[in-house]
Design a protein around this motif. Sequence first.
Motif, mmCIF file in Angstrom:
data_model
loop_
_atom_site.group_PDB
_atom_site.id
_atom_site.type_symbol
_atom_site.label_atom_id
_atom_site.label_comp_id
_atom_site.label_asym_id
_atom_site.label_seq_id
_atom_site.Cartn_x
_atom_site.Cartn_y
_atom_site.Cartn_z
ATOM 1 N N ARG A 72 29.177 46.381 75.901
ATOM 2 C CA ARG A 72 29.058 47.490 74.954
ATOM 3 C C ARG A 72 29.515 47.122 73.549
ATOM 4 N NH1 ARG A 72 32.281 51.025 78.777
ATOM 5 N NH2 ARG A 72 30.696 51.455 80.331
ATOM 6 N N PRO A 73 28.726 47.494 72.546
ATOM 7 C CA PRO A 73 29.132 47.240 71.156
ATOM 8 C C PRO A 73 29.928 48.409 70.583
ATOM 9 C CG PRO A 73 26.861 47.972 71.216
ATOM 10 C CD PRO A 73 27.364 47.999 72.644
ATOM 11 N N PHE A 74 30.516 49.215 71.461
ATOM 12 C CA PHE A 74 31.278 50.368 70.971
ATOM 13 C C PHE A 74 32.435 50.651 71.918
ATOM 14 C CE2 PHE A 74 27.565 51.855 73.399
ATOM 15 C CZ PHE A 74 28.188 52.528 74.428
ATOM 16 N N LEU B 217 32.341 57.877 70.374
ATOM 17 C CA LEU B 217 32.098 56.440 70.530
ATOM 18 C C LEU B 217 31.964 55.794 69.153
ATOM 19 C CD1 LEU B 217 29.588 56.655 73.516
ATOM 20 C CD2 LEU B 217 32.023 56.057 73.596
ATOM 21 N N PHE B 218 32.658 54.668 68.991
ATOM 22 C CA PHE B 218 32.724 54.013 67.689
ATOM 23 C C PHE B 218 32.280 52.558 67.822
ATOM 24 C CE2 PHE B 218 35.512 57.573 67.716
ATOM 25 C CZ PHE B 218 35.392 58.131 66.458
ATOM 26 N N ALA B 219 31.454 52.137 66.881
ATOM 27 C CA ALA B 219 30.937 50.760 66.904
ATOM 28 C C ALA B 219 32.092 49.776 66.765
ATOM 29 C CB ALA B 219 29.932 50.565 65.780
ATOM 30 N N THR B 220 32.065 48.714 67.564
ATOM 31 C CA THR B 220 33.110 47.691 67.468
ATOM 32 C C THR B 220 32.589 46.442 66.778
ATOM 33 O OG1 THR B 220 32.467 47.046 69.706
ATOM 34 C CG2 THR B 220 34.453 48.398 69.484
ATOM 35 N N ARG B 221 31.291 46.399 66.538
ATOM 36 C CA ARG B 221 30.701 45.290 65.779
ATOM 37 C C ARG B 221 29.400 45.786 65.148
ATOM 38 N NH1 ARG B 221 30.074 43.370 71.313
ATOM 39 N NH2 ARG B 221 27.915 43.596 71.972
ATOM 40 N N PRO B 222 28.852 45.026 64.194
ATOM 41 C CA PRO B 222 27.602 45.486 63.574
ATOM 42 C C PRO B 222 26.519 45.631 64.646
ATOM 43 C CG PRO B 222 28.516 43.595 62.393
ATOM 44 C CD PRO B 222 29.294 43.729 63.653
ATOM 45 N N ILE B 223 25.746 46.674 64.557
ATOM 46 C CA ILE B 223 24.642 46.889 65.502
ATOM 47 C C ILE B 223 23.364 47.050 64.686
ATOM 48 C CG2 ILE B 223 23.794 48.236 67.467
ATOM 49 C CD1 ILE B 223 26.610 49.484 67.673
ATOM 50 N N LYS B 224 22.356 46.333 65.090
ATOM 51 C CA LYS B 224 21.079 46.394 64.367
ATOM 52 C C LYS B 224 20.338 47.683 64.679
ATOM 53 C CE LYS B 224 20.105 42.388 62.196
ATOM 54 N NZ LYS B 224 20.861 42.886 61.045
ATOM 55 N N LYS B 225 19.530 48.083 63.723
ATOM 56 C CA LYS B 225 18.628 49.226 63.890
ATOM 57 C C LYS B 225 17.754 49.017 65.119
ATOM 58 C CE LYS B 225 15.014 51.404 61.063
ATOM 59 N NZ LYS B 225 14.422 51.418 59.718
ATOM 60 N N ARG B 226 17.469 50.112 65.818
ATOM 61 C CA ARG B 226 16.605 50.133 67.007
ATOM 62 C C ARG B 226 17.155 49.299 68.170
ATOM 63 N NH1 ARG B 226 12.394 49.183 63.481
ATOM 64 N NH2 ARG B 226 11.637 51.100 62.570
ATOM 65 N N THR B 227 18.487 49.270 68.303
ATOM 66 C CA THR B 227 19.089 48.604 69.459
ATOM 67 C C THR B 227 19.350 49.657 70.530
ATOM 68 O OG1 THR B 227 20.221 47.068 67.975
ATOM 69 C CG2 THR B 227 21.037 47.183 70.242
ATOM 70 N N ARG B 228 18.986 49.332 71.745
ATOM 71 C CA ARG B 228 19.276 50.211 72.862
ATOM 72 C C ARG B 228 20.741 49.979 73.212
ATOM 73 N NH1 ARG B 228 15.575 49.691 78.200
ATOM 74 N NH2 ARG B 228 13.832 50.520 77.031
ATOM 75 N N ILE B 229 21.589 50.990 73.060
ATOM 76 C CA ILE B 229 23.023 50.754 73.245
ATOM 77 C C ILE B 229 23.592 51.365 74.517
ATOM 78 C CG2 ILE B 229 23.700 50.291 70.853
ATOM 79 C CD1 ILE B 229 24.300 53.238 70.501
ATOM 80 N N ALA B 230 22.905 52.299 75.120
ATOM 81 C CA ALA B 230 23.441 52.901 76.347
ATOM 82 C C ALA B 230 22.347 53.642 77.092
ATOM 83 C CB ALA B 230 24.573 53.869 76.005
ATOM 84 N N ILE C 82 24.221 49.695 61.915
ATOM 85 C CA ILE C 82 25.514 50.372 62.050
ATOM 86 C C ILE C 82 26.628 49.398 61.693
ATOM 87 C CG2 ILE C 82 27.015 51.638 63.645
ATOM 88 C CD1 ILE C 82 24.406 53.013 63.703
ATOM 89 N N LYS C 83 27.622 49.895 60.979
ATOM 90 C CA LYS C 83 28.779 49.067 60.628
ATOM 91 C C LYS C 83 29.888 49.288 61.658
ATOM 92 C CE LYS C 83 28.761 50.243 55.849
ATOM 93 N NZ LYS C 83 27.566 50.912 55.675
ATOM 94 N N PRO C 84 30.729 48.268 61.880
ATOM 95 C CA PRO C 84 31.850 48.461 62.805
ATOM 96 C C PRO C 84 32.711 49.638 62.341
ATOM 97 C CG PRO C 84 31.692 46.156 62.107
ATOM 98 C CD PRO C 84 30.703 46.916 61.295
ATOM 99 N N GLY C 85 33.177 50.425 63.290
ATOM 100 C CA GLY C 85 34.036 51.561 62.949
ATOM 101 C C GLY C 85 33.283 52.871 62.812
#
Length: 166
Positions: free
Chosen positions: A4-6, A17-30, A99-102
């Motif tokens: 998980r990136p969050f 839920l908060f991003a823990t690292r940069p996440i690119k646009k259109r990423t399936r996160i969950a 998305i930026k971390p945090g």
Amino acid sequence: MAPRPFRLGRSNTGLGLFATRPIKKRTRIAEYTGKILDLEEAERAERRGNRYLYEVSTHRTIDGTARKNIARYFNHSCNPNAESIIWRGRVFVKTLRDIKPGEELTYDYGTEYLKNVIGRENCQCSRCRRRRAKLARERREANKRRDARLAAKRRTKQTKKSKRSR
Ligand SMILES: [Zn+2]
């Protein structure tokens, strides 16, 4: 899915839920997971006040109450940075932009949920909080202007009075 990136953390409304690292646009996160309910079961759960129902179709609703369904912690936003999509009867959460971390990750729960469950005036998303803060500021400023006007009026009256009494 990759780790998980969050992470789960404190948000305005409780948990989020908060991003823990940069996440690119259109990423399936969950994936929004849980027991599959049919129409009748879904209606029963709704009457009991279950707030974690995700209606995939009329006959298929996901009951996302279980804590292991991490996707239940995504908060609603009227200005979200992610979205939920239905794909072959499953529900995934995908980012709408980089998305930026945090950053807190949010998606739009839809008008019906906002109106019936959250209540438009109770929405705690950043956009609604900003909108309400702006309204409050405008009201305060309007009050200040009105008070100033009244004070000026009182002053002119008093000046007239003191002139007369002289
Ligand atoms: Zn809102």
